[in-house]
Design a protein around this motif. Structure first.
Motif, short mmCIF file in Angstrom:
data_model
loop_
_atom_site.label_atom_id
_atom_site.label_comp_id
_atom_site.label_asym_id
_atom_site.label_seq_id
_atom_site.Cartn_x
_atom_site.Cartn_y
_atom_site.Cartn_z
N UNK A 1 -0.82 12.23 10.63
CA UNK A 1 0.27 12.40 9.68
C UNK A 1 0.02 11.48 8.48
N UNK A 2 0.10 12.01 7.27
CA UNK A 2 -0.13 11.17 6.10
C UNK A 2 0.98 10.14 5.94
N UNK A 3 0.68 9.04 5.26
CA UNK A 3 1.71 8.01 5.09
C UNK A 3 2.85 8.51 4.22
N UNK A 4 4.05 8.03 4.51
CA UNK A 4 5.20 8.30 3.67
C UNK A 4 5.26 7.19 2.64
N UNK A 5 4.91 7.49 1.42
CA UNK A 5 4.85 6.48 0.38
C UNK A 5 6.15 6.46 -0.41
N UNK A 6 6.66 5.25 -0.62
CA UNK A 6 7.93 5.09 -1.35
C UNK A 6 7.72 4.11 -2.50
N UNK A 7 8.48 4.28 -3.59
CA UNK A 7 8.39 3.33 -4.70
C UNK A 7 9.04 2.00 -4.34
N UNK A 8 8.82 1.03 -5.18
CA UNK A 8 9.30 -0.33 -4.91
C UNK A 8 10.81 -0.40 -4.72
N UNK A 9 11.59 0.32 -5.51
CA UNK A 9 13.04 0.23 -5.38
C UNK A 9 13.53 0.71 -4.01
N UNK A 10 12.89 1.73 -3.45
CA UNK A 10 13.26 2.17 -2.11
C UNK A 10 12.77 1.20 -1.04
N UNK A 11 11.62 0.57 -1.27
CA UNK A 11 11.13 -0.46 -0.35
C UNK A 11 12.10 -1.64 -0.32
N UNK A 12 12.64 -1.98 -1.47
CA UNK A 12 13.62 -3.07 -1.56
C UNK A 12 14.86 -2.73 -0.74
N UNK A 13 15.36 -1.52 -0.91
CA UNK A 13 16.55 -1.11 -0.15
C UNK A 13 16.26 -1.08 1.35
N UNK A 22 8.67 -8.11 -1.80
CA UNK A 22 7.82 -6.97 -1.47
C UNK A 22 6.45 -7.14 -2.11
N UNK A 23 6.42 -7.54 -3.38
CA UNK A 23 5.14 -7.75 -4.08
C UNK A 23 4.35 -8.91 -3.46
N UNK A 24 5.05 -9.97 -3.04
CA UNK A 24 4.37 -11.11 -2.41
C UNK A 24 3.77 -10.68 -1.07
N UNK A 25 4.53 -9.91 -0.28
CA UNK A 25 4.01 -9.42 1.00
C UNK A 25 2.75 -8.61 0.78
N UNK A 26 2.72 -7.80 -0.26
CA UNK A 26 1.52 -7.01 -0.55
C UNK A 26 0.36 -7.93 -0.95
N UNK A 27 0.64 -8.94 -1.76
CA UNK A 27 -0.41 -9.88 -2.19
C UNK A 27 -0.95 -10.68 -1.01
N UNK A 28 -0.11 -10.95 -0.02
CA UNK A 28 -0.53 -11.70 1.17
C UNK A 28 -1.25 -10.83 2.19
N UNK A 29 -1.31 -9.52 1.94
CA UNK A 29 -1.97 -8.62 2.89
C UNK A 29 -1.07 -8.15 4.00
N UNK A 30 0.24 -8.26 3.83
CA UNK A 30 1.18 -7.80 4.84
C UNK A 30 1.55 -6.33 4.64
N UNK A 31 1.37 -5.81 3.42
CA UNK A 31 1.64 -4.42 3.08
C UNK A 31 0.46 -3.88 2.30
N UNK A 32 0.25 -2.58 2.41
CA UNK A 32 -0.79 -1.92 1.63
C UNK A 32 -0.17 -1.41 0.34
N UNK A 33 -0.79 -1.73 -0.75
CA UNK A 33 -0.33 -1.27 -2.06
C UNK A 33 -1.10 0.00 -2.41
N UNK A 34 -0.39 1.09 -2.67
CA UNK A 34 -1.00 2.37 -3.03
C UNK A 34 -0.73 2.63 -4.51
N UNK A 35 -1.69 3.20 -5.21
CA UNK A 35 -1.54 3.51 -6.64
C UNK A 35 -1.33 5.00 -6.84
N UNK A 36 -0.41 5.34 -7.72
CA UNK A 36 -0.20 6.72 -8.15
C UNK A 36 -0.04 6.68 -9.67
N UNK A 37 -1.11 6.93 -10.35
CA UNK A 37 -1.11 6.82 -11.81
C UNK A 37 -0.29 7.90 -12.50
N UNK A 38 0.15 8.92 -11.76
CA UNK A 38 0.97 9.96 -12.37
C UNK A 38 2.44 9.54 -12.49
#
Length: 81
Positions: A1-13, A22-38
């Motif tokens: 099953x592909x990952x369910x990707x959510x934007x930062x505001x939904x991650x905050x909620x 949330x950004x610190x957790x990603x920088x520490x390697x606790x979360x994977x940061x995915x890019x969507x340039x669109x």
């Protein structure tokens, strides 16, 4: 099953934590940061499966307890992203 990707505001909620956390957790390697340039804003998405869920009141959805800090992801998971 592909990952369910959510934007930062939904991650905050979902976690009940501030965006900086949330950004610190990603920088520490606790979360994977995915890019969507669109996307119009910053294009960063987070995998819902990696985000710990906050406890909220069932009726009002008010925050009861913020989510716990997730563990650091395994190095192999970081390389796969």
């Amino acid at each position: 099953m592909p990952p369910q990707l959510v934007p930062e505001d939904l991650a905050v909620y979902w976690t009940g934590r501030p965006a900086n956390t949330i950004r610190r957790w990603a920088a520490e390697g606790r979360l994977t940061r995915h890019q969507d340039r669109t996307r119009r804003r910053n294009g960063v998405l987070y995998d819902l499966a990696e985000l710990p869920e906050a406890k909220r009141d069932k009726d009002t959805r008010e925050l009861v307890t913020p989510a716990q800090t997730p563990p650091v992801l395994a190095q192999s998971a970081l390389l796969a992203a």
